[in-house]
Design a protein around this motif. Structure first.
Motif, mmCIF file in Angstrom:
data_model
loop_
_atom_site.group_PDB
_atom_site.id
_atom_site.type_symbol
_atom_site.label_atom_id
_atom_site.label_comp_id
_atom_site.label_asym_id
_atom_site.label_seq_id
_atom_site.Cartn_x
_atom_site.Cartn_y
_atom_site.Cartn_z
ATOM 1 N N THR A 23 29.552 17.858 -5.296
ATOM 2 C CA THR A 23 28.658 19.344 -5.706
ATOM 3 C C THR A 23 26.890 19.429 -6.418
ATOM 4 N N ILE A 24 26.544 18.220 -5.768
ATOM 5 C CA ILE A 24 24.801 17.771 -6.534
ATOM 6 C C ILE A 24 24.387 18.702 -5.519
ATOM 7 N N VAL A 25 24.413 18.227 -4.588
ATOM 8 C CA VAL A 25 23.618 18.863 -2.964
ATOM 9 C C VAL A 25 24.130 20.650 -2.486
ATOM 10 N N ASN A 26 25.036 20.987 -3.151
ATOM 11 C CA ASN A 26 24.820 22.748 -3.451
ATOM 12 C C ASN A 26 24.052 22.884 -3.571
ATOM 13 N N VAL A 27 23.552 22.746 -4.606
ATOM 14 C CA VAL A 27 22.038 23.985 -5.198
ATOM 15 C C VAL A 27 20.785 23.591 -4.372
ATOM 16 N N GLN A 140 36.538 12.728 -13.656
ATOM 17 C CA GLN A 140 36.558 13.486 -12.510
ATOM 18 C C GLN A 140 36.738 14.323 -12.575
ATOM 19 N N SER A 141 37.325 15.423 -13.359
ATOM 20 C CA SER A 141 37.196 16.978 -13.773
ATOM 21 C C SER A 141 35.050 18.020 -14.376
ATOM 22 N N ALA A 142 35.055 17.245 -14.764
ATOM 23 C CA ALA A 142 33.839 17.553 -15.464
ATOM 24 C C ALA A 142 32.123 17.148 -14.365
ATOM 25 N N GLY A 143 32.813 15.956 -13.831
ATOM 26 C CA GLY A 143 31.767 15.656 -12.696
ATOM 27 C C GLY A 143 31.265 16.590 -11.515
ATOM 28 N N GLY A 144 31.860 17.184 -11.158
ATOM 29 C CA GLY A 144 31.647 18.791 -10.498
ATOM 30 C C GLY A 144 30.712 19.260 -10.810
ATOM 31 N N THR A 145 30.420 19.861 -11.740
ATOM 32 C CA THR A 145 30.279 20.958 -12.655
ATOM 33 C C THR A 145 29.332 20.212 -12.830
ATOM 34 N N LEU A 146 28.900 19.374 -13.811
ATOM 35 C CA LEU A 146 27.376 18.774 -14.239
ATOM 36 C C LEU A 146 26.782 18.517 -13.145
ATOM 37 N N GLY A 147 27.131 17.676 -11.631
ATOM 38 C CA GLY A 147 26.903 17.996 -10.386
ATOM 39 C C GLY A 147 25.392 19.496 -9.882
ATOM 40 N N LEU A 148 26.301 20.054 -10.914
ATOM 41 C CA LEU A 148 25.152 21.317 -10.785
ATOM 42 C C LEU A 148 23.373 21.863 -10.671
ATOM 43 N N LEU A 149 24.150 20.999 -12.715
ATOM 44 C CA LEU A 149 23.151 21.574 -12.902
ATOM 45 C C LEU A 149 21.962 19.963 -12.474
ATOM 46 N N LEU A 150 22.338 18.586 -12.480
ATOM 47 C CA LEU A 150 21.580 18.299 -12.221
ATOM 48 C C LEU A 150 20.878 18.413 -10.393
ATOM 49 N N GLY A 151 21.765 18.539 -9.950
ATOM 50 C CA GLY A 151 21.260 19.131 -8.775
ATOM 51 C C GLY A 151 20.171 19.958 -8.716
ATOM 52 N N LEU A 154 16.582 18.360 -10.852
ATOM 53 C CA LEU A 154 16.442 17.376 -9.598
ATOM 54 C C LEU A 154 15.531 18.341 -8.432
ATOM 55 N N THR A 155 15.958 19.036 -7.676
ATOM 56 C CA THR A 155 15.816 19.518 -6.785
ATOM 57 C C THR A 155 14.459 21.105 -7.069
ATOM 58 N N GLN A 156 14.638 21.166 -7.984
ATOM 59 C CA GLN A 156 13.231 22.017 -8.350
ATOM 60 C C GLN A 156 11.704 21.562 -9.134
ATOM 61 N N GLY A 157 12.526 20.032 -10.019
ATOM 62 C CA GLY A 157 11.264 18.661 -10.135
ATOM 63 C C GLY A 157 10.961 18.134 -9.298
ATOM 64 N N LEU A 158 11.520 17.456 -8.532
ATOM 65 C CA LEU A 158 10.969 16.552 -8.041
ATOM 66 C C LEU A 158 11.129 17.084 -6.062
ATOM 67 N N GLY A 159 11.891 17.415 -5.728
ATOM 68 C CA GLY A 159 12.406 17.782 -4.518
ATOM 69 C C GLY A 159 13.684 16.906 -4.088
ATOM 70 N N TRP A 160 14.687 17.698 -3.230
ATOM 71 C CA TRP A 160 15.879 17.618 -2.571
ATOM 72 C C TRP A 160 16.124 15.398 -2.131
ATOM 73 N N ILE A 163 18.321 13.733 -5.288
ATOM 74 C CA ILE A 163 19.525 13.993 -5.192
ATOM 75 C C ILE A 163 20.580 12.901 -4.688
ATOM 76 N N PHE A 164 19.948 12.693 -3.802
ATOM 77 C CA PHE A 164 20.148 11.317 -3.033
ATOM 78 C C PHE A 164 19.564 9.361 -4.012
ATOM 79 N N PHE A 165 17.865 9.753 -4.112
ATOM 80 C CA PHE A 165 18.083 8.731 -4.464
ATOM 81 C C PHE A 165 18.711 7.911 -5.858
ATOM 82 N N VAL A 166 18.695 9.019 -6.810
ATOM 83 C CA VAL A 166 18.983 9.013 -8.418
ATOM 84 C C VAL A 166 20.264 7.797 -7.730
ATOM 85 N N ASN A 167 21.227 8.218 -6.772
ATOM 86 C CA ASN A 167 22.033 7.320 -6.452
ATOM 87 C C ASN A 167 21.756 5.936 -6.534
ATOM 88 N N VAL A 168 21.007 5.458 -6.018
ATOM 89 C CA VAL A 168 20.462 4.323 -5.581
ATOM 90 C C VAL A 168 20.449 3.119 -6.730
#
Length: 462
Positions: A23-27, A140-151, A154-160, A163-168
């Motif tokens: 879900t993080i990519v949606n935003v 499982q259930s909260a991760g998708g919703t948290l992804g919307l906030l984190l996305g 990150l997108t607004q503050g650092l760039g899209w 949202i992928f680099f944070v995984n590394v």
């Protein structure tokens, strides 16, 4: 922290990365489109390129975990997911990003398919298992919703790209620690090979099915059904099938999977349509939209981590599941009354309370029931089946609900209805149908599941 607690934390950290990425990519989609030059027609494939391999490979990956050892499969999947995340962040063209997203989906499927089985194996005693499943269910259930906030942040503050680099760094740390901490277990199946033709058939059927859903291609759907029938016929005839059909004859497994499919097809609408309502009707920005859904994961965390284990021990998983499903249906029903001139406090927030409480109760109870019917030999497969139902249910539910909402909105716009009212009416319809799907899940759970039906599937037979 005990060794088992550390192992649980690592398993859930890996699962959280995979769920967030759904879900993080949606935003970030508008920013990705502008930067890389995606057309409106191809932008959706940033999501679909991840979803199709993820859903298609879960069953096969779960079975490979039974055959080859779940630690080995988990670590390999997490390493691939982390490497693919780095490639996504470095992508400079649409083609590169889509290829990397496909690899992410493969890695996510391999990682996610065995996680629940490892959690269950790690905690064999019932009270500790219920608490551990509560932690897993929160992820499982909260991760998708948290992804919307984190996305959004990150997108607004650092760039899209972030949202992928944070995984590394997280993925590298979890992979190394998992390799050192998780107990290596031998394959539990009776042989070290698998049903290769069956594996090809089920993977092709699932990928075709999800592809047909996301592209609305009827011919592909028919093709997926034909391939799935061929797979079932093969499983019924061979001596050592990839997916023993006896698992579906178990009342607990079949009832839990059916309930899960209906629940997910309905609840997924909250993450999608509530975000659209806040963005397009209420005028929220990315971060505001993310903050608007925060009450749901917070309540899920409180319920699944603190309350659900206690009430499940007191009243049994079936009773808790039924109560939670009723709350989820009521929350979606409340969203079915949103208005074009509404406000967050009056239209959205009241629904987040029963949604968060209900889903926080439902998922631990449902996951426990789904795994209680599987033997040790088949627990990896059962874990893969549980996650497969979740992905296919979400895809099918979203496709149907989106079509209904778009059709209703288009008809109203053609009649001269103002855009905000037309959009809102489409969202209302989607939420009401979603509530109906969850009520159907409640009916299945009430009629099929029993607290006493916990006898695992026997290893004999097909």
């Amino acid at each position: 922290m005990s060794a088992r607690s550390l192992a649980l934390a690592l398993l859930c950290a890996g699962q959280l990365m995979v769920i967030l990425d759904g879900t993080i990519v949606n935003v970030a989609l508008p920013a990705i489109q502008e930067d890389l030059g995606f057309t409106p027609a191809t932008l959706g494939w940033v999501v679909n390129a991840y979803l199709i391999p993820f859903a298609g490979l879960l069953l096969l990956s779960g079975r490979l975990g039974d055959l080859l050892g779940r630690k080995r499969v988990f670590v390999a999947g997490l390493a691939l997911f982390t490497a693919a995340s780095a490639l996504c962040g470095l992508a400079q063209t649409p083609e590169t990003l889509l290829a990397a997203r496909f690899l992410q989906g493969v890695g996510g499927a391999v990682t996610s398919s065995v996680t629940l089985a490892m959690v269950v194996t790690l905690f064999p005693e019932l009270p500790a298992r219920v608490r551990a499943i509560g932690v897993y269910s929160f992820v499982q259930s909260a991760g998708g919703t948290l992804g919307l906030l984190l996305g959004g942040v990150l997108t607004q503050g650092l760039g899209w790209h972030w949202i992928f680099f944070v995984n590394v760094p997280v993925g590298m740390a979890v992979t190394v620690l998992a390799q050192r901490t998780l107990v290596a277990e031998p394959g539990t199946a009776r042989r070290r090979t698998t049903d290769a033709p069956g594996a090809v058939l089920v993977t092709a059927a699932l990928m075709l099915a999800v592809y047909a859903i996301v592209t609305a291609e009827l011919a592909l759907g028919i093709g997926a059904l034909v391939v799935l029938v061929a797979f079932v016929v093969r499983q019924a005839r061979i001596a050592d099938p990839l997916v023993p059909l006896r698992m579906f004859r178990n009342r607990t497994v079949a009832g839990a999977l059916g309930t899960h499919a209906l629940l997910i097809s309905g609840i997924f609408s909250f993450q999608f349509f509530a975000v659209l309502y806040m963005r397009k009707v209420l005028g929220f920005d990315e971060v505001g939209t993310g903050l608007g859904v925060v009450p749901v994961p917070l309540l899920i965390g409180v319920m699944s981590l603190g309350v659900a284990p206690k009430v499940i021990a007191r009243f049994g998983p079936r009773g808790v599941l039924l109560a939670g499903l009723a709350l989820v249906a009521s929350g979606l029903g409340l969203l079915g009354t949103v208005s074009a001139d509404g406000a967050y406090v009056s239209d959205v927030f009241p629904a987040t309370v029963p949604l968060g409480i209900g889903f926080g109760l439902v998922m631990p109870a449902l996951a426990g029931l789904a795994m209680s019917g599987a033997t040790e030999e088949d627990s990896g497969l059962a874990s893969g089946m549980f996650n497969t139902v979740q992905q296919v249910g979400a895809s099918l539910g979203l496709a149907v609900l989106s079509s209904l909402a778009v059709s209703r909105t288009a008809g109203l716009l053609a009649d001269g209805t103002p855009a905000a009212e037309a959009l809102t009416d489409g969202y209302r319809l989607a939420f009401r149908v979603s509530s109906g799907a969850v009520l159907a899940a409640l009916a299945v759970a009430a009629l099929v599941l029993r607290d006493g039906s916990r006898t695992p599937v026997t290893a004999g037979g097909r």
